[in-house]
Design a protein around this motif. Structure first.
Motif: not given
Length: 345
Positions: A142-145, A207-211, A237-243
């Motif tokens: 898996g790879v996230a950007l 949990p990285f891909k879906t949860i 946020f748990f998905n790595g985003e931030m605001d």
């Protein structure tokens, strides 16, 4: 209900929220970003090769360094790019799996170009550009950007799926006398807690891909505080985003749908005093809470309310719809006061 202590600071605050280069308002922005690569802390990787490109230009990603800094984080590098990439090429070794992976991934260049153009406007009206492209490799290819505005806003761009590849392991360690198994074990022991974590959870893309990526329609608001009074609300946020929200975005959040909140920091003004607080949320409770709200109120938007009580200097957190209100138990660290000299605002 557990409660978050509200900490008071004086009005004079020199906020340094945006650690990136500003551009003058109205000036055409020139792209200048750095890549970063990392991995979840229990799944160390080593990059074998990697680059961003657009068919004409490229920007290399550092290789030969073991990475396990944590989900959503990026090892900031010296290389830089001055173009909108449309391709990510990556090859890496997963120590937890003892496997090599590779991938050549098409990027959503139009989305990235729009974000580069949009940038981020700080509280003082200064405009900032997205200046980091963060890559994480996680188990089973898996790879996230993400794109990052210097720690002020982080936006998930895409997830990709790599494939296993054959590679000469000895070329990674040409001078070692250790075996492959011995070196893998050494690295996994250096990533403290990883062997115990994998023994309990296994090697999985979750949990990285879906949860972590489940999104809900909700806003974050300070109750009983006018929208021009909060200085900012920063949420991770748990998905790595931030605001980092301020001004109109305190009412109309940038992310119209959001992943589950992991951490919040905030400041607001009342009676010429700046109040400050922060709270970490417990993962299982938060995911259970949002799942419950989604099941019981499937067609409603929610509000995460931060509710200050000035008499007790406590703050409660709830998730509310038009029909019900669910309590959130605060966990983690309590925000501490930052005292400054008296000053007019």
């Amino acid at each position: 209900m557990k409660q978050l202590t509200i900490n008071i600071i004086y009005l004079f605050m020199a906020l340094n929220l945006f650690a990136c280069k500003p551009a003058k308002k109205g000036e055409q922005l020139k792209l200048d970003w750095q890549p970063g690569v990392n991995a979840p802390k229990h799944y160390p990787i080593e990059t074998i090769f990697g680059s961003f490109s657009n068919g004409e230009r490229g920007c290399g990603i550092t290789t030969g360094i073991c990475q396990y800094g944590g989900w959503g984080l990026g090892g900031k590098e010296m290389s830089s790019g001055h173009f909108v990439p449309n391709k990510l090429t990556l090859g890496w070794f997963s120590y937890a799996e003892d496997k090599f992976y590779k991938g050549e991934f098409d990027l959503p260049a139009d989305t990235m170009q729009a974000l580069f153009k949009q940038g981020f406007t700080g509280r003082e009206g200064t405009h900032f550009r997205y200046n980091y492209l963060i890559v994480n490799a996680y188990p089973k290819g898996g790879v996230a950007l993400w794109m990052d505005v210097g720690g002020s806003r982080i936006v998930e761009i895409a997830h990709f799926q790599g494939e296993e590849m054959e590679y000469n392991w000895k070329s990674m360690y040409p001078y070692t006398t250790d075996t492959r198994d011995e070196l893998n074990e050494f690295v996994m022991q250096q990533a403290k807690g990883s062997l115990e974590y994998i023994a309990q959870h296994g090697i999985t893309q979750e949990p990285f891909k879906t949860i972590f990526r489940q999104r809900y329609s909700y806003t974050i608001a300070l109750d009983s505080v006018q929208h021009n009074k909060p200085l900012y609300i920063m949420a991770e946020f748990f998905n790595g985003e931030m605001d980092t929200m301020h001004g109109e975005e305190l009412e109309h959040n940038f992310f119209k749908t959001k992943a589950v909140t992991k951490y919040i920091s905030f400041q607001w003004v009342k009676d010429r005093v700046v109040y400050y607080g922060k709270v970490y949320f417990e993962p299982k409770e938060m995911f259970d809470l949002f799942a419950k709200m989604s099941a019981e109120c499937p067609d409603e938007a929610y509000v995460m309310h931060l509710k200050p009580n000035y008499n007790t200097r406590k703050l409660t957190v709830t998730l509310s719809s038009s029909t019900q209100e669910l309590e959130i138990q605060q966990t983690g660290k309590i925000g501490k006061s930052i005292n400054q000299d008296d000053a007019n605002m």
